[in-house]
Design an enzyme around this catalytic site. Structure first.
Site, PDB file in Angstrom:
ATOM      1  N   SER A   1       0.827  -1.211   0.000  1.00 31.48           N
ATOM      2  CA  SER A   1       0.000   0.000   0.000  1.00 31.48           C
ATOM      3  C   SER A   1       0.860   1.260   0.000  1.00 31.48           C
ATOM      4  O   SER A   1       0.524   2.244  -0.665  1.00 31.48           O
ATOM      5  CB  SER A   1      -0.945  -0.001   1.208  1.00 31.48           C
ATOM      6  OG  SER A   1      -0.211   0.019   2.419  1.00 31.48           O
TER       7      SER A   1
ATOM      8  N   ARG B   1       0.354   3.597  -3.314  1.00 32.50           N
ATOM      9  CA  ARG B   1      -0.283   4.892  -3.077  1.00 32.50           C
ATOM     10  C   ARG B   1       0.590   6.025  -3.628  1.00 32.50           C
ATOM     11  O   ARG B   1       0.102   6.904  -4.340  1.00 32.50           O
ATOM     12  CB  ARG B   1      -0.526   5.101  -1.588  1.00 32.50           C
ATOM     13  CG  ARG B   1      -1.238   6.410  -1.258  1.00 32.50           C
ATOM     14  CD  ARG B   1      -1.375   6.608   0.240  1.00 32.50           C
ATOM     15  NE  ARG B   1      -2.252   5.613   0.841  1.00 32.50           N
ATOM     16  CZ  ARG B   1      -1.844   4.588   1.562  1.00 32.50           C
ATOM     17  NH1 ARG B   1      -0.553   4.405   1.779  1.00 32.50           N
ATOM     18  NH2 ARG B   1      -2.694   3.736   2.074  1.00 32.50           N
TER      19      ARG B   1
ATOM     20  N   ASN C   1      -0.466   8.043  -7.300  1.00 31.53           N
ATOM     21  CA  ASN C   1      -0.776   9.473  -7.305  1.00 31.53           C
ATOM     22  C   ASN C   1       0.185  10.273  -8.171  1.00 31.53           C
ATOM     23  O   ASN C   1      -0.234  11.151  -8.927  1.00 31.53           O
ATOM     24  CB  ASN C   1      -0.773  10.010  -5.872  1.00 31.53           C
ATOM     25  CG  ASN C   1      -2.041   9.699  -5.116  1.00 31.53           C
ATOM     26  OD1 ASN C   1      -3.043  10.391  -5.247  1.00 31.53           O
ATOM     27  ND2 ASN C   1      -2.004   8.637  -4.326  1.00 31.53           N
TER      28      ASN C   1
END
Length: 282
Positions: free
Chosen positions: A218, A222, A226
């Site tokens: 994660s 993440r 982005n």
């Protein structure tokens, strides 16, 4: 991008391709000339642009903070000193509020993560053609390379290898401190005896194992997702007519500043939280 005007598809693919060094199928070592060659190089291929930019930004971070520390003054602090003190106080406050163990490593680690990830993210605000064009000019003028085969992807956090490498380093620290604080038996017990007790060891291990492995995954996805999305939008804006480029790129860049800072902060805070959990001995 090159001597000939590329199609939109070729332009996007060129900007999303890393400068890759590795072993060719014939056994020789060198740079990949296209995406297929880069893929054929396999696991041990190196993304030269990601490594070069991330190391350069790490050195810049160390140099700036060392310079501020060497010239520290209580009477007339410089702008750089004020900035460094602000960063240190901000990170120190975040660590004190979140980390509940005792360690001399966590605060410096958190500061390094925040500033380094921020600097790597900040590269996304540089115009998408500026550094690739400079790399292309060097490749053609100095090394006689084909301009279409010169790649330079200059935002390290848009490379999943970089974000995954950082998250795996955090994962190694999680495992290390879990074993150091709780012992091997305590760490194994945490994975196998919770949350349903000793009669559900296989199920407990499955749940806790997935939760443990999800932490680095994660963290990596993440940050990568982005920044990759942000970079892709900048590239898409760059293929629009000149007037639309300015109308869209400026507000997107202003909004993207928030993403840049926020993602660095989230990566730092989750690292602190995970390491704080590793220090908890129940």
């Amino acid at each position: 991008m090159g001597i000939e005007s590329p199609t939109a598809s070729a332009y996007i693919k060129h900007h999303l391709q890393n400068l890759t060094f590795g072993q060719h199928p014939d056994g020789t070592w060198g740079l990949a000339h296209d995406a297929k060659e880069a893929a054929d190089m396999g696991f041990w291929a190196i993304h030269v642009d990601t490594m070069a930019v991330s190391i350069a930004l790490g050195v810049l971070f160390l140099w700036l903070f060392r310079k501020a520390a060497k010239k520290i003054s209580t009477d007339t602090p410089s702008g750089l000193q004020n900035f460094v003190e602000l960063m240190v106080e901000f990170v120190d406050g975040s660590v004190k509020e979140t980390f509940h163990g005792k360690s001399k490593v966590i605060a410096p680690l958190a500061l390094t993560i925040f500033v380094w990830v921020f600097l790597m993210n900040f590269m996304d605000l540089i115009p998408v053609d500026f550094l690739p064009a400079a790399a292309q000019w060097i490749g053609v003028s100095v090394f006689g390379a084909d301009p279409h085969n010169v790649y330079f992807k200059f935002v390290p956090t848009t490379d999943i290898n970089a974000t995954l490498g950082m998250s795996l380093s955090v994962f190694a620290l999680i495992v290390f401190y879990s074993i150091k604080v709780k012992g091997v038996s305590g760490f194994v017990g945490e994975l196998t005896l919770q949350p349903f007790g000793k009669w559900m060891i296989p199920f407990n291990f499955l749940l806790e194992g997935v939760g443990l492995l999800a932490k680095p995954v994660s963290l990596a996805l993440r940050l990568f997702g982005n920044l990759y999305a942000g970079e892709l939008i900048f590239i898409l804006i760059a293929i629009l007519p000149w007037g639309l480029q300015w109308a869209l790129s400026v507000p997107w860049a202003i909004f993207h500043i928030l993403i840049i800072v926020l993602q660095a902060f989230i990566f730092m805070m989750l690292t602190i939280v995970y390491l704080s959990m590793a220090h908890e001995d129940h």
